[in-house]
Design an enzyme around this catalytic site. Structure first.
Site, short mmCIF file in Angstrom:
data_model
loop_
_atom_site.label_atom_id
_atom_site.label_comp_id
_atom_site.label_asym_id
_atom_site.label_seq_id
_atom_site.Cartn_x
_atom_site.Cartn_y
_atom_site.Cartn_z
N LYS A 180 62.95 -16.53 34.81
CA LYS A 180 63.76 -16.17 35.98
C LYS A 180 62.95 -15.24 36.89
CE LYS A 180 66.73 -12.85 37.03
NZ LYS A 180 66.52 -12.66 38.47
N GLU A 254 57.72 -4.48 29.73
CA GLU A 254 56.72 -3.79 30.53
C GLU A 254 57.48 -3.12 31.67
OE1 GLU A 254 54.70 -2.43 32.91
OE2 GLU A 254 53.96 -4.36 33.65
N CYS A 288 54.07 -0.74 39.01
CA CYS A 288 54.58 0.08 37.91
C CYS A 288 53.54 1.07 37.43
CB CYS A 288 55.03 -0.81 36.76
SG CYS A 288 53.83 -2.09 36.38
N GLU A 385 60.37 7.46 39.11
CA GLU A 385 59.52 6.45 39.72
C GLU A 385 60.06 6.12 41.10
OE1 GLU A 385 59.57 2.53 37.87
OE2 GLU A 385 57.41 2.41 38.19
#
Lengths: 477, 283
Positions: A180, A254, A288, A385
Site C-alpha cells: 500500500k 522503519e 526520517c 520529529e
C-alpha cells in the site's frame, strides 16, 4: 547571488490515466471509493485513486497467497532473480518518465528524483535480484524459507524508492506482496504495476492497493498475511506493533528519527556546511534520518552559523520541475501545518527562528528552510520529529557531552560526525545509539548497506544481507 | 546432632542480595509439602530498582572488550562446575527429579555458558559485514547490544532454562533483569552467587523471584527497557501489546530451545542492533 533562468523539465513524457483501480492478481480492479491525488506544488489534480476497503484487501491478500503457493514458491531462485533483473532494467529504461511522475506527485525537486530516487530504485532491484539464487549464503543456514505473504506499507517521502526497498528483498527471498503506497503519493507505485506487467511477472506476486490509514490497518489485521513491513511514523509503527501482538506475524518497522549532526571545532567547515545543509534540506527535510539536530562545538558556533546562513541564502526554493531547484514543495497541506505549528512552538519555548528571504510560488505548499537557534534539549523542537526543512541548533563543549546530547532522544535512526580526527570518529560511532552513522558525510544510501534504527526508530534492517534476513526464516532446524 | 545452617533466598539486584522492598515472601515446599524456604516475592519497586541497576551497568559491560566478556562468561562456567553438586541437590529438592536427570540439566547449563562464552568475539565476524557501496566510502556494519533486556525464564526448568535466557542476552554486552521460574526459584538465587563470584560487574544480571504474572506488566510497560524475552510468561500476547509502547524488541515464547548445552546465534542477534558506519575515502 546569481539569477537563474527557468530550466523546467517537460511533463510530456508522463501520461497519467484519469483514474486508477487496485492492481490485484495481475489486473486493475475498479475501486468503489475514490479520491483525488494532487501535485503539491500546484494543487492540481493528477488522477483519481481507489480507496481500498476490507473487500479489496481480502482480494489482494488471497491473490498474493494463491501466487505464493501456486507459482512463486515453485520457481527456482535463479528464475525469481531473472524477473527482478528485468524489473531493474525496465526502471532504468523508464527512468526519466518515473522521475517526472515522482516529482509531479511528491513535490520533490526533479534534480533529486532524476539523480537519486530513481537510480536508487533500479540499483535496489538489481542488487536483490542477485540474492535470489544465493539464499543459502544469507546467514540462516542451508535452505532458508520465505515467510509467505508480506504486507508492505510505505510513506510518501520517497514513494518509489520505499517501494523498491520493500518489494525487491521480499521477492528475492520468495515472498509475494501486497503493497500500500501512501495516500498522497500513489502514482509511481501504480506505474510500477505496469512495469511488473512489462516484466511478465506472474499475476499476484505483486499486488498494489491504494488508500488511507484504514486501508493499511485492514491489511495489517488480515489473517492471511505472514509478515508486515512498514516505513512511516513512530506513532503508526506503535499501532502496528500493537495490532500484531500475540499473533505469529513478523514485523520490520522503519520509523521516525531526530538525528544529531555533530560538528567539532576541527571539522572541515565548508564540507560540514554542505553536509549539514544536505542533512536537513534534502527532500525538504521529509527524511526520517534527516540531521534535524545540529550539535555545534561551542567555540565554532558563531563562525559556523554565519557561514550556514550565507549558504542557506543560496538555496533555490520553488518549482520542483525546474532543474535548478534545491528545495521543492512540502508534500501536503497537513504536513505544512504540522511544520508551522512545531516551529511556532519552538519560538514560544525560547528559540530564535531564522530563514533566508525567498520568493515562493502562489499555489502549492511551501516552507522556507529554517534554523532555530538557542534550543535546549528539553524543547519540543529538539525532541519531536518535524519532518520538514527545519534545523534545531544546540551546542556542546566536550565529546562526552556531544554523545550524551545526541543519545538523549527516544529515537535512534542516524547520526553525523564531523571532525578530521579518525580516532574520535570511531569512538563516537561506537557510542552513538543510532543504526546509521555518517562520518564527514550525511544521507548516503546504498542497496548493499543496511539501514534502520535503534529504540523507537523501529526494528529490522533494510538493505544488504541484513535486509534480506527480514524476509526469510531458518530452513533446516 | 548439629543443626544445619539454612540459606535465606533473596533477590539479586545491582550485585547485591536485598530482600524484596515490599517485605513479601512466598513459601516453597517440596513435592511432599514440606517447607523448603521462604523465597523473596519481588514487587514493582524491585522491578524499577533492577532496571536502574541494569541501565547503570550497561555502559561498562557493553564497553568491555569482547575478550573480557568471553572470559567472564567462561569464569561463570568454572564457578558453576565447582558447585555442581549443590545445584544437582537443589534441583532434586525442588523437582524430585532423578540424579541422572538433574545432573544432565546442570551439565547442560555449565556447557551452555562455555558455548556462549566463545561467541563474544565472533559475532561480528559472522554477522557483521563490509558493504561494497557504489561510491567512495568505507562502509561497515557491526552488531551492538540492544541495551536493557527484561526476561521471563522458562517456568519448567530451574537452571538450564534460566542460563539459556541470561547468556544470549549478556554475551553481547546487554544487561538483563530476569524473572526466575516461580515454582523453581532456588537455583536462580544460587546461580546469582555464582555470578557474583565470577567477576561479572554488579547490575549486569539482576534476578527477581516472585510471580511472573504479577511482575509482567511492570516489566513490559517500563520505558527504560529495550527488549523483552517472553519465554516464561503466561500472558505473552498481553505483554507484547504493552511492550509496543516504546517498541521493545520482543522474543515470543517457543522460538528458541532453552534446555540444551548450546544456544542459537540468531537468539543472540535478536538482542542486538545492526549499526552501519559510513566514512569517505579520499586524500
Amino acid at each position: 547571488m546569481f539569477e537563474y533562468s527557468p530550466a523546467p523539465e517537460s511533463k510530456s513524457i508522463v501520461k497519467f490515466q484519469d483514474s486508477y483501480g487496485h492492481y490485484i492478481a495481475g489486473k486493475f480492479v475498479k475501486s468503489s471509493k475514490k479520491y483525488e491525488t494532487i501535485n503539491p506544488a500546484t494543487e492540481e489534480t493528477l488522477a483519481l485513486i481507489g480507496h481500498a476497503g476490507a473487500k479489496e484487501i481480502d482480494l489482494a491478500v488471497r491473490a498474493a497467497r494463491n501466487a505464493y503457493e501456486k507459482t512463486w514458491s515453485k520457481l527456482t531462485g535463479a528464475q525469481r532473480g531473472k524477473y527482478l533483473y528485468r524489473i531493474a532494467r525496465i526502471i532504468q529504461e523508464r527512468a526519466r518518465e518515473l522521475a517526472v511522475a515522482e516529482t509531479l506527485n511528491n513535490g520533490k525537486p526533479i534534480k533529486e528524483t532524476r539523480d537519486f530516487d530513481i537510480p536508487t530504485v533500479a540499483a535496489w532491484f538489481f542488487y536483490y535480484a542477485g540474492w535470489a539464487d544465493k539464499l543459502d549464503y544469507a546467514g540462516l543456514g542451508p535452505n532458508p524459507k520465505a515467510h509467505g505473504v508480506a504486507a508492505q506499507i510505505i510513506p510518501w517521502n520517497f514513494p518509489l524508492m520505499m517501494l523498491a526497498w520493500k518489494i525487491a528483498p521480499a521477492l528475492a527471498a520468495g515472498n509475494t506482496v501486497v503493497l500500500k503506497p501512501a495516500e498522497s503519493t500513489p502514482l509511481t507505485a501504480l506505474m510500477f504495476a505496469e512495469i511488473c506487467e512489462q516484466a511478465e511477472l506472474p499475476a499476484g506476486v505483486v499486488n498494489i492497493v491504494t488508500g488511507f490509514g484504514d486501508t493499511g490497518s485492514a491489511l495489517v489485521n488480515h489473517s492471511g498475511i505472514d509478515k508486515v513491513a512498514f516505513t512511516g511514523s513512530t506513532e503508526v509503527g506503535r499501532i502496528i506493533a500493537k495490532q500484531i501482538a500475540g499473533s505469529k506475524k513478523k514485523a520490520t518497522l522503519e520509523l521516525g528519527g531526530k538525528a544529531a549532526n555533530i560538528v567539532f571545532d576541527d571539522a572541515p567547515i565548508d564540507q560540514a556546511i554542505e553536509g549539514v545543509v544536505n542533512g536537513i534540506f534534502f527532500n525538504q527535510g521529509h527524511v526520517c534520518c534527516a540531521g534535524s539536530r545540529l550539535l555545534l562545538q561551542e567555540s565554532i558556533q558563531d563562525e559556523f552559523l554565519k557561514k550556514l546562513k550565507r549558504r542557506m541564502e543560496t538555496l533555490r526554493v520553488g518549482d520542483p520541475m525546474d532543474k535548478n531547484t534545491d528545495v521543492g514543495a512540502i508534500n501536503s497541506e497537513t504536513q505544512l501545518r504540522k511544520i508551522d505549528k512545531l516551529v511556532k512552538q519552538g519560538v514560544k519555548e525560547g528559540g530564535t527562528a531564522w530563514s533566508p528571504q525567498c520568493k515562493l510560488p502562489r499555489n502549492g505548499f511551501w516552507y522556507v528552510p529554517t534554523i532555530i537557534t538557542g534550543v535546549s534539549p528539553a524543547n519540543t523542537v529538539a525532541r519531536e520529529e518535524i519532518f520538514g526543512p527545519v534545523l534545531s541548533v544546540m551546542t556542546f563543549r566536550t565529546p562526552a557531552e556531544a554523545v550524551t546530547k545526541a543519545n538523549n532522544t527516544p529515537y535512534g535512526l542516524s547520526a553525523g560526525i564531523w571532525t578530521e580526527k579518525g580516532s574520535r570518529i570511531l569512538k563516537l560511532a561506537d557510542q552513538l545509539n543510532a543504526g546509521v552513522v555518517w562520518a564527514n558525510s550525511f544521507n548516503q544510501f546504498d542497496p548493499t548497506s543496511p539501514f534502520g534504527g535503534f529504540k523507537e526508530s523501529g526494528y529490522g534492517r533494510e538493505g544488504g544481507r541484513h535486509g534480506l534476513l527480514a524476509y526469510l526464516k531458518g530452513g533446516a532446524k | 546432632v548439629r543443626l544445619d545452617v539454612k540459606k535465606t533466598y533473596k533477590l539479586f539486584i545491582g550485585g547485591k542480595f536485598p530482600r524484596s522492598e515490599s517485605g513479601r515472601t512466598y513459601e516453597l515446599t517440596d513435592s511432599k509439602g514440606n517447607h523448603i524456604a521462604n523465597v523473596a516475592k519481588a514487587s514493582r519497586k524491585d522491578v524499577r530498582d533492577a532496571v536502574v541497576a541494569a541501565r547503570g551497568a550497561l555502559s561498562g559491560w557493553e564497553g568491555a572488550t569482547a575478550y573480557n566478556r568471553g572470559q567472564i562468561l567462561y569464569r561463570i562456567a568454572e564457578m558453576l562446575e565447582g558447585r555442581k553438586d549443590q545445584f544437582i541437590q537443589e534441583l532434586r529438592l525442588q523437582t524430585g527429579k532423578s540424579l541422572a536427570t538433574a545432573t544432565k540439566e546442570v551439565e547442560n547449563a555449565i556447557d551452555s555458558w562455555v558455548w556462549h562464552a566463545g561467541w563474544s568475539d565472533k559475532i561480528d565476524s559472522v554477522a557483521g559485514s563490509m558493504n561494497p557501496v557504489a561510491g567512495p566510502f568505507f562502509n561497515i556494519s557491526t552488531n551492538q547490544p540492544t541495551g536493557v533486556v527484561a526476561a521471563f525464564a522458562p517456568q519448567e526448568s530451574g537452571l538450564v532454562g534460566l542460563v539459556n535466557t541470561i547468556a544470549p542476552a549478556i554475551v553481547s554486552g546487554n544487561t538483563v533483569l530476569v524473572v526466575a521460574s516461580e515454582k523453581l526459584p532456588l537455583s536462580a538465587i544460587t546461580l546469582a552467587e555464582v555470578l557474583e563470584t565470577s567477576d561479572l560487574p554488579g547490575g549486569v544480571v539482576n534476578i527477581l523471584t516472585g510471580s511472573a504474572k504479577e511482575l509482567g506488566s511492570w516489566l513490559a510497560s517500563h520505558l527504560d527497557v529495550n527488549a523483552i524475552d517472553l519465554e516464561g510468561s503466561d500472558s505473552p500476547a498481553e505483554l507484547e501489546l504493552l511492550s509496543a509502547e516504546n517498541l521493545k524488541r520482543v522474543i515470543r515464547p517457543g522460538v528458541y530451545p532453552r534446555q540444551g548445552a548450546s544456544g542459537s546465534l540468531q537468539h543472540i542477534l535478536d538482542l542486538m542492533e545492526v549499526k552501519t558506519v559510513w566514512h569517505p575515502k579520499g586524500h
